[in-house]
Design a protein around this motif. Structure first.
Motif, PDB file in Angstrom:
ATOM      1  N   LYS A 189      13.049  49.944  27.768  1.00 30.45           N
ATOM      2  CA  LYS A 189      11.878  49.772  26.898  1.00 30.45           C
ATOM      3  C   LYS A 189      11.507  48.295  26.787  1.00 30.45           C
ATOM      4  CE  LYS A 189       9.348  52.164  23.973  1.00 30.45           C
ATOM      5  NZ  LYS A 189       8.391  53.141  24.410  1.00 30.45           N
ATOM      6  N   GLN A 190      12.512  47.430  26.654  1.00 23.07           N
ATOM      7  CA  GLN A 190      12.281  45.995  26.552  1.00 23.07           C
ATOM      8  C   GLN A 190      11.656  45.451  27.841  1.00 23.07           C
ATOM      9  OE1 GLN A 190      15.818  43.705  25.824  1.00 23.07           O
ATOM     10  NE2 GLN A 190      14.680  41.852  25.352  1.00 23.07           N
ATOM     11  N   LYS A 191      12.148  45.860  28.999  1.00 21.83           N
ATOM     12  CA  LYS A 191      11.591  45.421  30.284  1.00 21.83           C
ATOM     13  C   LYS A 191      10.142  45.886  30.437  1.00 21.83           C
ATOM     14  CE  LYS A 191      14.929  43.249  32.325  1.00 21.83           C
ATOM     15  NZ  LYS A 191      14.822  41.857  32.691  1.00 21.83           N
ATOM     16  N   SER A 192       9.871  47.097  29.991  1.00 19.55           N
ATOM     17  CA  SER A 192       8.509  47.617  30.065  1.00 19.55           C
ATOM     18  C   SER A 192       7.564  46.773  29.217  1.00 19.55           C
ATOM     19  CB  SER A 192       8.490  49.067  29.595  1.00 19.55           C
ATOM     20  OG  SER A 192       7.185  49.554  29.538  1.00 19.55           O
ATOM     21  N   LEU A 193       7.981  46.418  28.021  1.00 18.70           N
ATOM     22  CA  LEU A 193       7.155  45.580  27.148  1.00 18.70           C
ATOM     23  C   LEU A 193       6.968  44.183  27.728  1.00 18.70           C
ATOM     24  CD1 LEU A 193       8.489  46.638  23.615  1.00 18.70           C
ATOM     25  CD2 LEU A 193       6.267  47.199  24.649  1.00 18.70           C
ATOM     26  N   GLU A 194       8.014  43.618  28.307  1.00 28.53           N
ATOM     27  CA  GLU A 194       7.920  42.302  28.938  1.00 28.53           C
ATOM     28  C   GLU A 194       6.949  42.338  30.117  1.00 28.53           C
ATOM     29  OE1 GLU A 194      11.893  41.180  29.988  1.00 28.53           O
ATOM     30  OE2 GLU A 194      12.460  40.737  27.917  1.00 28.53           O
ATOM     31  N   TYR A 195       7.015  43.421  30.891  1.00 29.54           N
ATOM     32  CA  TYR A 195       6.115  43.570  32.027  1.00 29.54           C
ATOM     33  C   TYR A 195       4.662  43.634  31.563  1.00 29.54           C
ATOM     34  CZ  TYR A 195       3.547  45.737  35.830  1.00 29.54           C
ATOM     35  OH  TYR A 195       2.608  46.017  36.776  1.00 29.54           O
ATOM     36  N   LEU A 196       4.392  44.414  30.522  1.00 30.09           N
ATOM     37  CA  LEU A 196       3.030  44.525  29.999  1.00 30.09           C
ATOM     38  C   LEU A 196       2.523  43.189  29.467  1.00 30.09           C
ATOM     39  CD1 LEU A 196       3.183  47.982  28.185  1.00 30.09           C
ATOM     40  CD2 LEU A 196       1.997  47.434  30.321  1.00 30.09           C
ATOM     41  N   GLU A 197       3.390  42.449  28.795  1.00 26.20           N
ATOM     42  CA  GLU A 197       3.012  41.137  28.275  1.00 26.20           C
ATOM     43  C   GLU A 197       2.703  40.166  29.410  1.00 26.20           C
ATOM     44  OE1 GLU A 197       2.066  38.103  25.731  1.00 26.20           O
ATOM     45  OE2 GLU A 197       2.368  40.205  25.264  1.00 26.20           O
ATOM     46  N   THR A 198       3.534  40.143  30.434  1.00 31.83           N
ATOM     47  CA  THR A 198       3.313  39.268  31.583  1.00 31.83           C
ATOM     48  C   THR A 198       2.016  39.635  32.288  1.00 31.83           C
ATOM     49  OG1 THR A 198       5.690  39.012  31.882  1.00 31.83           O
ATOM     50  CG2 THR A 198       4.300  38.461  33.762  1.00 31.83           C
ATOM     51  N   PRO A 238      31.609  55.473  24.311  1.00 34.27           N
ATOM     52  CA  PRO A 238      31.091  54.513  25.296  1.00 34.27           C
ATOM     53  C   PRO A 238      29.909  55.069  26.107  1.00 34.27           C
ATOM     54  CG  PRO A 238      33.476  54.656  25.461  1.00 34.27           C
ATOM     55  CD  PRO A 238      33.024  55.721  24.512  1.00 34.27           C
ATOM     56  N   VAL A 239      29.930  56.352  26.388  1.00 33.20           N
ATOM     57  CA  VAL A 239      28.838  56.962  27.143  1.00 33.20           C
ATOM     58  C   VAL A 239      27.546  56.943  26.321  1.00 33.20           C
ATOM     59  CG1 VAL A 239      28.024  59.113  28.193  1.00 33.20           C
ATOM     60  CG2 VAL A 239      30.404  58.405  28.498  1.00 33.20           C
ATOM     61  N   VAL A 240      27.637  57.352  25.065  1.00 30.70           N
ATOM     62  CA  VAL A 240      26.461  57.357  24.192  1.00 30.70           C
ATOM     63  C   VAL A 240      25.944  55.934  24.007  1.00 30.70           C
ATOM     64  CG1 VAL A 240      25.660  57.846  21.845  1.00 30.70           C
ATOM     65  CG2 VAL A 240      27.108  59.495  23.035  1.00 30.70           C
ATOM     66  N   THR A 241      26.841  54.980  23.818  1.00 34.92           N
ATOM     67  CA  THR A 241      26.445  53.580  23.652  1.00 34.92           C
ATOM     68  C   THR A 241      25.733  53.076  24.906  1.00 34.92           C
ATOM     69  OG1 THR A 241      28.320  53.186  22.177  1.00 34.92           O
ATOM     70  CG2 THR A 241      27.283  51.251  23.167  1.00 34.92           C
ATOM     71  N   ALA A 242      26.236  53.402  26.070  1.00 36.98           N
ATOM     72  CA  ALA A 242      25.611  52.982  27.331  1.00 36.98           C
ATOM     73  C   ALA A 242      24.223  53.595  27.485  1.00 36.98           C
ATOM     74  CB  ALA A 242      26.495  53.370  28.511  1.00 36.98           C
ATOM     75  N   ILE A 243      24.068  54.854  27.121  1.00 31.62           N
ATOM     76  CA  ILE A 243      22.768  55.516  27.219  1.00 31.62           C
ATOM     77  C   ILE A 243      21.767  54.857  26.279  1.00 31.62           C
ATOM     78  CG2 ILE A 243      21.535  57.668  26.715  1.00 31.62           C
ATOM     79  CD1 ILE A 243      24.015  59.171  27.777  1.00 31.62           C
ATOM     80  N   ILE A 244      22.184  54.591  25.060  1.00 32.95           N
ATOM     81  CA  ILE A 244      21.291  53.955  24.081  1.00 32.95           C
ATOM     82  C   ILE A 244      20.916  52.546  24.544  1.00 32.95           C
ATOM     83  CG2 ILE A 244      21.177  53.028  21.735  1.00 32.95           C
ATOM     84  CD1 ILE A 244      22.847  55.478  20.852  1.00 32.95           C
ATOM     85  N   ASN A 245      21.894  51.785  25.020  1.00 31.80           N
ATOM     86  CA  ASN A 245      21.620  50.422  25.501  1.00 31.80           C
ATOM     87  C   ASN A 245      20.676  50.428  26.705  1.00 31.80           C
ATOM     88  OD1 ASN A 245      23.119  49.141  23.542  1.00 31.80           O
ATOM     89  ND2 ASN A 245      24.969  48.978  24.806  1.00 31.80           N
ATOM     90  N   ASN A 246      20.887  51.342  27.632  1.00 36.51           N
ATOM     91  CA  ASN A 246      20.021  51.419  28.809  1.00 36.51           C
ATOM     92  C   ASN A 246      18.592  51.798  28.425  1.00 36.51           C
ATOM     93  OD1 ASN A 246      22.000  50.646  30.566  1.00 36.51           O
ATOM     94  ND2 ASN A 246      22.549  52.736  31.154  1.00 36.51           N
ATOM     95  N   HIS A 247      18.445  52.701  27.481  1.00 30.76           N
ATOM     96  CA  HIS A 247      17.118  53.080  27.017  1.00 30.76           C
ATOM     97  C   HIS A 247      16.419  51.880  26.368  1.00 30.76           C
ATOM     98  CE1 HIS A 247      13.861  55.474  25.414  1.00 30.76           C
ATOM     99  NE2 HIS A 247      14.100  54.962  24.216  1.00 30.76           N
ATOM    100  N   TYR A 248      17.148  51.157  25.540  1.00 32.42           N
ATOM    101  CA  TYR A 248      16.594  49.975  24.880  1.00 32.42           C
ATOM    102  C   TYR A 248      16.197  48.916  25.914  1.00 32.42           C
ATOM    103  CZ  TYR A 248      16.353  45.638  22.260  1.00 32.42           C
ATOM    104  OH  TYR A 248      15.951  44.435  21.754  1.00 32.42           O
ATOM    105  N   LEU A 249      17.050  48.657  26.893  1.00 30.73           N
ATOM    106  CA  LEU A 249      16.744  47.656  27.927  1.00 30.73           C
ATOM    107  C   LEU A 249      15.526  48.067  28.760  1.00 30.73           C
ATOM    108  CD1 LEU A 249      20.318  46.618  29.152  1.00 30.73           C
ATOM    109  CD2 LEU A 249      18.681  45.240  27.862  1.00 30.73           C
TER     110      LEU A 249
END
Length: 129
Positions: free
Chosen positions: A19-28, A6-17
């Motif tokens: 990265k996704q927020k950063s891309l959304e911010y750049l697009e906006t 669960p810890v590894v999964t949370a770290i991977i999910n947080n990293h992905y989120l």
């Protein structure tokens, strides 16, 4: 393994989120910037349309002077978005507009400068958006 998974999964999910927020911010940010540029260019084109419609050999009144002022202001607002060579061409044209305000009539070569020099530069820049 049950504790680490669960810890590894949370770290991977947080990293992905993140990265996704950063891309959304750049697009906006890109969309907002593009919209702002488009509005400035539309303002310039509207003012230049009024300028082209002005009679060339007439004494100007307050309405005509307001049109020339709007063209100058909108022109200087779009200057930073051009390459150096195009910026200089447009700046010279805008300086001529301030001279027109002093002479109170539009020389025919100012109209030709706009139609054959300025408009193609603006059109090229708008196509980039």
């Amino acid at each position: 393994m049950a504790l680490i998974s669960p810890v590894v999964t949370a770290i991977i999910n947080n990293h992905y989120l993140a990265k996704q927020k950063s891309l959304e911010y750049l697009e906006t940010r890109s969309q907002v910037s593009s919209q702002h540029k488009r509005e400035l260019f539309e303002r310039f084109l509207a003012a230049s349309g009024k300028f082209v419609a002005l009679p060339t050999e007439q004494t100007f009144y307050k309405n005509e002077i307001a049109i020339l002022d709007e063209l100058s202001v909108s022109g200087y607002l779009i200057l930073p978005y051009f390459a150096e060579m195009d910026r200089e061409t447009i700046r010279l044209f805008l300086d001529g507009i301030s001279d027109v305000n002093k002479k109170e009539n539009i020389p025919t070569n100012d109209m030709n400068d706009f139609n054959y020099s300025i408009f193609p530069i603006v059109q090229t820049e708008l196509e980039k958006l």
